[in-house]
Enzyme design. Structure first.
Site, mmCIF file in Angstrom:
data_model
loop_
_atom_site.group_PDB
_atom_site.id
_atom_site.type_symbol
_atom_site.label_atom_id
_atom_site.label_comp_id
_atom_site.label_asym_id
_atom_site.label_seq_id
_atom_site.Cartn_x
_atom_site.Cartn_y
_atom_site.Cartn_z
ATOM 1 N N ASP A 117 8.669 4.005 -10.593
ATOM 2 C CA ASP A 117 8.123 5.265 -10.622
ATOM 3 C C ASP A 117 9.389 6.179 -10.987
ATOM 4 O O ASP A 117 10.195 6.553 -10.210
ATOM 5 C CB ASP A 117 7.477 5.749 -9.544
ATOM 6 C CG ASP A 117 7.098 7.248 -9.553
ATOM 7 O OD1 ASP A 117 7.036 7.636 -10.658
ATOM 8 O OD2 ASP A 117 6.377 7.634 -8.556
ATOM 9 N N LYS A 135 0.866 -1.345 0.188
ATOM 10 C CA LYS A 135 0.048 0.055 0.064
ATOM 11 C C LYS A 135 0.752 1.286 0.228
ATOM 12 O O LYS A 135 1.912 1.161 0.436
ATOM 13 C CB LYS A 135 -1.066 0.166 1.164
ATOM 14 C CG LYS A 135 -2.002 0.911 1.404
ATOM 15 C CD LYS A 135 -2.869 0.614 2.720
ATOM 16 C CE LYS A 135 -3.575 1.938 3.103
ATOM 17 N NZ LYS A 135 -4.287 2.497 2.051
ATOM 18 N N GLY A 136 0.457 2.379 -0.652
ATOM 19 C CA GLY A 136 1.244 3.462 -0.717
ATOM 20 C C GLY A 136 1.579 4.144 0.749
ATOM 21 O O GLY A 136 0.644 3.957 1.567
ATOM 22 N N GLY A 137 2.775 4.442 0.674
ATOM 23 C CA GLY A 137 3.213 5.112 1.892
ATOM 24 C C GLY A 137 3.686 3.859 3.295
ATOM 25 O O GLY A 137 3.991 4.574 4.277
ATOM 26 N N VAL A 138 3.689 2.913 2.856
ATOM 27 C CA VAL A 138 3.581 1.765 3.708
ATOM 28 C C VAL A 138 5.263 1.553 4.155
ATOM 29 O O VAL A 138 5.920 1.016 5.101
ATOM 30 C CB VAL A 138 2.904 0.645 3.426
ATOM 31 C CG1 VAL A 138 3.851 -0.254 2.584
ATOM 32 C CG2 VAL A 138 2.626 -0.234 4.682
ATOM 33 N N GLY A 139 6.130 1.866 3.235
ATOM 34 C CA GLY A 139 7.289 1.752 3.382
ATOM 35 C C GLY A 139 8.152 0.887 2.113
ATOM 36 O O GLY A 139 9.274 0.485 2.425
ATOM 37 N N THR A 170 9.702 1.839 -0.719
ATOM 38 C CA THR A 170 10.925 2.439 -1.012
ATOM 39 C C THR A 170 12.037 2.167 0.098
ATOM 40 O O THR A 170 13.076 1.782 -0.219
ATOM 41 C CB THR A 170 10.816 3.917 -1.499
ATOM 42 O OG1 THR A 170 9.975 4.210 -2.510
ATOM 43 C CG2 THR A 170 12.093 4.377 -2.101
ATOM 44 N N THR A 171 11.613 2.411 1.338
ATOM 45 C CA THR A 171 12.656 1.939 2.199
ATOM 46 C C THR A 171 13.172 0.741 2.441
ATOM 47 O O THR A 171 14.362 0.554 2.439
ATOM 48 C CB THR A 171 11.599 2.207 3.840
ATOM 49 O OG1 THR A 171 11.094 3.679 3.809
ATOM 50 C CG2 THR A 171 12.568 2.219 4.903
#
Ligand SMILES: Nc1ncnc2c1ncn2[C@@H]1O[C@H](COP(=O)(O)OP(=O)(O)O)[C@@H](O)[C@H]1O
Ligand SMILES: [Mg+2]
Length: 315
Positions: free
Chosen positions: A44, A15-19, A21-22
């Site tokens: 992206d 889900k978006g913002g969940v991590g 990229t981290t």
């Protein structure tokens, strides 16, 4: 099951913002630290992967981050040019002008074209063995299935010739669980857990790619053991003791007791969501990453999370 970092291609989604990229940056760092030639690629083109390495802007050409680590950003038009010149041996420079102009038109008209150029580039890097491991900071849950299913869809659409040859080897790589896996990043909260369970089902039903692991990100640390928690409970209900402590401490104790209770109940409610995830996805490897009480993302946070993932993976 093939150990996570022994695979060749990992799609990190969630889900978006969940991590995402981290975790993608941290998995790449961990693999590179263990001697694997690693590429981290963000799908992206406008993403913020480079922030997690603090190493300048990433583009289609891999940017060296450290000895074994490179990072890049996907660009489907560049991917098409590379494909034409390397695979079809078309002298691109002369012909790409008009082609580039029609590209957007074709890509918009034919669903799956952009997806196949993305997945094609990633699987090609694997096939050519340019890297031991390619970690993809992939699309969010809503789009990943379409992306991973693109070679299949195009395969069905175009039954003959060159295109079919091309999708064939892509599907071989994607469908081989010793080579390719999906990593879903979740958080111990209601919506991310729900999305993770649904996505696991769709991956199973609509793609050939195996779910390799779920990373549960932002797990709250256990602040107290059971005995300490009981002590706090007793304290809360003992007015005499609270007054005495306030006297010693020179200020009210209630806010501290409230904060302690909040931390415990927050952790407990998240534990419920976590339990649901474990039950529904029994048999899937789960990796837990703690909540970092740290404001900004950057290379320090990436290294810390890589360390936690390393512990989880038994390094
Ligand atoms: N374990 C963690 N503890 C604290 N903050 C985190 C953790 N994981 C990610 N974050 C922060 O959450 C934000 C979103 O993470 P990001 O990786 O960009 O998510 P996504 O790529 O899924 O949109 C970033 O600011 C990141 O630093
Ligand atoms: Mg991201």
């Amino acid at each position: 099951m093939t150990p996570l970092l022994d695979r060749r291609l990992l799609f990190v989604t969630g889900k978006g913002g969940v991590g995402k990229t981290t975790i993608a940056a941290a998995l790449g760092t961990l693999a590179a630290d263990h001697g694997k030639r690693t590429l981290v690629c963000e799908v992206d083109a406008k993403g913020n992967l480079s922030d997690f390495f603090e190493a300048g802007r990433t583009g289609f050409d891999p940017l060296p981050i450290s000895e074994n680590l490179s990072a890049m950003s996907m660009n489907t038009e560049e991917s098409l040019k590379e494909y034409l010149s390397l695979q079809l041996k078309i002298p691109v420079i002369a012909r790409i002008g008009p082609l580039a102009r029609t590209f957007d038109f074709v890509a918009t008209a034919a669903p799956g074209v952009k997806e196949i150029l993305t997945v094609g580039k990633l699987t090609w890097e694997v096939r050519e063995q340019h890297y031991d491991l390619v970690v993809v900071d992939a699309s969010a849950s809503g789009h990943i299935v379409g992306q991973l299913a693109a070679p299949d869809a195009i395969n069905e659409l175009v039954q003959v010739g060159l295109v079919r040859d091309q999708t064939g080897w892509m599907l071989d790589i994607l469908g081989d669980p010793t080579q390719t896996g999906v990593v879903i990043v979740a958080a111990p909260e209601e919506m991310p857990v729900q999305e993770t369970i649904e996505l696991a089902g769709r991956l199973r039903e609509e793609t050939v790619v195996e779910l390799a692991a779920v990373v549960v990100n932002r797990v709250l640390p256990e602040l107290f053991n059971a005995g300490e928690e009981a002590l706090f409970e007793r304290l809360r209900h003992d007015d005499g003791l609270v007054a005495a402590l306030a006297e010693v401490g020179g200020g009210p104790v209630e806010p501290i007791l409230d904060a302690a209770e909040l931390a415990v109940s927050l952790r407990r409610s998240r534990a419920g969501h976590l339990q649901k995830l474990r039950t529904e996805l029994a048999g899937t490897e789960m990796l837990y990453v703690p909540y970092l009480f740290q404001r900004s993302h950057g290379v320090r946070a990436t290294n810390r999370i890589a360390g936690h993932l390393g512990e989880e993976l038994g390094f």
